[in-house]
Scaffold this active site. Sequence first.
Site, PDB file in Angstrom:
ATOM      1  N   CYS A   1       2.470  86.448  94.130  1.00  0.00           N
ATOM      2  CA  CYS A   1       1.842  86.895  95.232  1.00  0.00           C
ATOM      3  C   CYS A   1       0.735  85.975  95.370  1.00  0.00           C
ATOM      4  CB  CYS A   1       1.206  88.390  94.803  1.00  0.00           C
ATOM      5  SG  CYS A   1       2.539  89.284  94.772  1.00  0.00           S
TER       6      CYS A   1
ATOM      7  N   HIS B   1      -4.439  89.481 100.256  1.00  0.00           N
ATOM      8  CA  HIS B   1      -3.146  89.961 100.057  1.00  0.00           C
ATOM      9  C   HIS B   1      -2.987  91.306 100.204  1.00  0.00           C
ATOM     10  CE1 HIS B   1       0.574  90.142  97.835  1.00  0.00           C
ATOM     11  NE2 HIS B   1       0.025  90.631  96.600  1.00  0.00           N
TER      12      HIS B   1
ATOM     13  N   ASN C   1       4.067  94.877 100.040  1.00  0.00           N
ATOM     14  CA  ASN C   1       3.646  93.988  99.494  1.00  0.00           C
ATOM     15  C   ASN C   1       4.674  92.732  99.470  1.00  0.00           C
ATOM     16  OD1 ASN C   1       2.985  91.794  97.698  1.00  0.00           O
ATOM     17  ND2 ASN C   1       2.576  93.253  95.955  1.00  0.00           N
TER      18      ASN C   1
HETATM   19  N1  ACO Z   1       5.803 108.258  93.189  1.00  0.00           N
HETATM   20  C1  ACO Z   1       5.197 109.444  92.491  1.00  0.00           C
HETATM   21  N2  ACO Z   1       4.565 109.117  91.330  1.00  0.00           N
HETATM   22  C2  ACO Z   1       4.543 107.892  90.800  1.00  0.00           C
HETATM   23  C3  ACO Z   1       4.893 106.866  91.731  1.00  0.00           C
HETATM   24  C4  ACO Z   1       5.596 107.109  92.765  1.00  0.00           C
HETATM   25  N3  ACO Z   1       6.460 106.063  93.539  1.00  0.00           N
HETATM   26  N4  ACO Z   1       4.780 105.667  90.836  1.00  0.00           N
HETATM   27  C5  ACO Z   1       4.195 105.769  89.717  1.00  0.00           C
HETATM   28  N5  ACO Z   1       3.834 107.355  89.812  1.00  0.00           N
HETATM   29  C6  ACO Z   1       3.089 108.182  88.874  1.00  0.00           C
HETATM   30  C7  ACO Z   1       3.450 107.447  87.401  1.00  0.00           C
HETATM   31  O1  ACO Z   1       4.627 107.803  86.698  1.00  0.00           O
HETATM   32  C8  ACO Z   1       2.283 107.984  86.676  1.00  0.00           C
HETATM   33  O2  ACO Z   1       2.657 109.442  86.394  1.00  0.00           O
HETATM   34  P1  ACO Z   1       2.015 110.097  84.815  1.00  0.00           P
HETATM   35  O3  ACO Z   1       0.858 110.228  85.197  1.00  0.00           O
HETATM   36  O4  ACO Z   1       2.835 111.210  84.642  1.00  0.00           O
HETATM   37  O5  ACO Z   1       2.248 108.856  83.751  1.00  0.00           O
HETATM   38  C9  ACO Z   1       1.224 108.446  87.878  1.00  0.00           C
HETATM   39  O6  ACO Z   1       1.888 108.068  89.082  1.00  0.00           O
HETATM   40  C10 ACO Z   1       0.093 107.281  87.916  1.00  0.00           C
HETATM   41  O7  ACO Z   1       0.699 106.033  87.736  1.00  0.00           O
HETATM   42  P2  ACO Z   1      -0.347 104.694  87.939  1.00  0.00           P
HETATM   43  O8  ACO Z   1       0.509 103.492  87.562  1.00  0.00           O
HETATM   44  O9  ACO Z   1      -1.461 105.016  86.782  1.00  0.00           O
HETATM   45  O10 ACO Z   1      -0.888 104.855  89.191  1.00  0.00           O
HETATM   46  P3  ACO Z   1      -2.017 104.115  89.907  1.00  0.00           P
HETATM   47  O11 ACO Z   1      -2.935 104.891  90.641  1.00  0.00           O
HETATM   48  O12 ACO Z   1      -2.424 102.805  89.214  1.00  0.00           O
HETATM   49  O13 ACO Z   1      -1.145 103.397  91.319  1.00  0.00           O
HETATM   50  C11 ACO Z   1       0.041 101.300  91.700  1.00  0.00           C
HETATM   51  C12 ACO Z   1       0.328 102.606  90.758  1.00  0.00           C
HETATM   52  C13 ACO Z   1       0.157 101.675  93.236  1.00  0.00           C
HETATM   53  C14 ACO Z   1       1.193 100.547  91.325  1.00  0.00           C
HETATM   54  C15 ACO Z   1      -1.122 100.503  91.481  1.00  0.00           C
HETATM   55  O14 ACO Z   1      -1.546 100.508  89.993  1.00  0.00           O
HETATM   56  C16 ACO Z   1      -1.232  99.299  91.858  1.00  0.00           C
HETATM   57  O15 ACO Z   1      -1.149  98.969  93.272  1.00  0.00           O
HETATM   58  N6  ACO Z   1      -1.370  98.127  91.223  1.00  0.00           N
HETATM   59  C17 ACO Z   1      -1.471  96.887  91.591  1.00  0.00           C
HETATM   60  C18 ACO Z   1      -0.319  96.188  92.015  1.00  0.00           C
HETATM   61  C19 ACO Z   1      -0.657  94.530  92.539  1.00  0.00           C
HETATM   62  O16 ACO Z   1      -1.270  94.405  93.199  1.00  0.00           O
HETATM   63  N7  ACO Z   1       0.115  93.877  91.942  1.00  0.00           N
HETATM   64  C20 ACO Z   1      -0.141  92.495  92.309  1.00  0.00           C
HETATM   65  C21 ACO Z   1       0.476  91.717  93.041  1.00  0.00           C
HETATM   66  S1  ACO Z   1       2.276  91.840  92.842  1.00  0.00           S
HETATM   67  C22 ACO Z   1       2.962  90.364  92.406  1.00  0.00           C
HETATM   68  O17 ACO Z   1       2.229  89.433  92.032  1.00  0.00           O
HETATM   69  C23 ACO Z   1       4.331  90.195  92.428  1.00  0.00           C
END
Ligand code: ACO
Length: 324
Positions: free
Chosen positions: A114, A251, A281
């Site tokens: 990314c 990004h 993304n």
């Molecule tokens: N729908 C419903 N629930 C979901 C979904 C979904 N699509 N995805 C995850 N959940 C659930 C999880 O299972 C978890 O449930 P649990 O509490 O029962 O275990 C709950 O939601 C919370 O999950 P988290 O992963 O803690 O949620 P978070 O608030 O962190 O959001 C997200 C997740 C959106 C992925 C976030 O962490 C994020 O954006 N991270 C950074 C991503 C990023 O910037 N990546 C870098 C670039 S990508 C690259 O380089 C290829």
Amino acid sequence: MTIRSVVRGVGHYLPERVVENAEFEKTLDTTDEWIRGRTGIERRHIAAEGEYTSDLAIKAAEAALEDANMSVDQIDAIVVATSTPDSTFPSVATMVQAGLGSTTGFAYDVQAVCAGFIFALTNANGLILSGQAERVLVIGAETFSRIMDWTDRGTCVLFGDGAGALVLEAAEGTGTANDRGILSSDLHSDGRYKDLLYVDGGVSTTGTAGHLRMQGNAVFKHAVTKLAETAHKALDKAGLTGENVDWIVPHQANLRIISATAERMQLPMDRVIVTVQDHGNTSAASIPLALSVGKQRGQIKEGQVLVTEAIGGGLAWGSVVLRW
Ligand code: ACO
């Protein structure tokens, strides 16, 4: 005399097919409300069968050349940032070169997931400053839909396909931050974090392309601290402060990361280009896509100071400051 790499043109391409969040409700335990609330994403574009990363890159490059009012014969080098190439080799960049009808100059890919466009832009700037090239096409192009596990709701709702491109040209500057062009870069990586975000396949391991795996929450925490830090470092190197910034062009991974970074930089959201709602993304394509859309919307104008920043798998992250 100071040489600067000045942006002469920008363009993008998005595949025709748009997938709204609601579509995922049919196959996954998720909701439009969750995806919007946690990420800011509303929809994303997905490449058609038989439509490859190089096809997207070629269309974005054509748009950027048209915007620059240049023909491909004037381009000395093509640098493509991608982690989803058509094939293991040759590079997407050489496919773009052939696709644009060029038989001169040179072309190669850069891979920093990314953060790829930040690394490619810095690399292209190096080509210009060292005299290797006068005009460089820098492209970010991805088809992340091809490495999604469509049963994993934690990742497959986040990503989309697309491409964006810039034409950079060498120009004389004064050596001050008043110059147009790239003013500074700040790059980092830390391979200890490889397990936070990776693809579980590869040429030398499984012999397959594999699927993206991410510990989203851990990446999130790294992103909010590292992005503001690198943006500040790049601004420092350029001799500028937050007050001089017209636009942050981040990004586009998650609206919450984007707004937390702006807050840490003490800049209001009306000085941030946001496209994540429409693109999801798109990895290395996200910043050039945002630059192109920002210009189209009439937000980004000549002479303005832009801070671009990104983080991705590696981890790899960085920032480039430029005057448009
Ligand atoms: N729908 C419903 N629930 C979901 C979904 C979904 N699509 N995805 C995850 N959940 C659930 C999880 O299972 C978890 O449930 P649990 O509490 O029962 O275990 C709950 O939601 C919370 O999950 P988290 O992963 O803690 O949620 P978070 O608030 O962190 O959001 C997200 C997740 C959106 C992925 C976030 O962490 C994020 O954006 N991270 C950074 C991503 C990023 O910037 N990546 C870098 C670039 S990508 C690259 O380089 C290829």
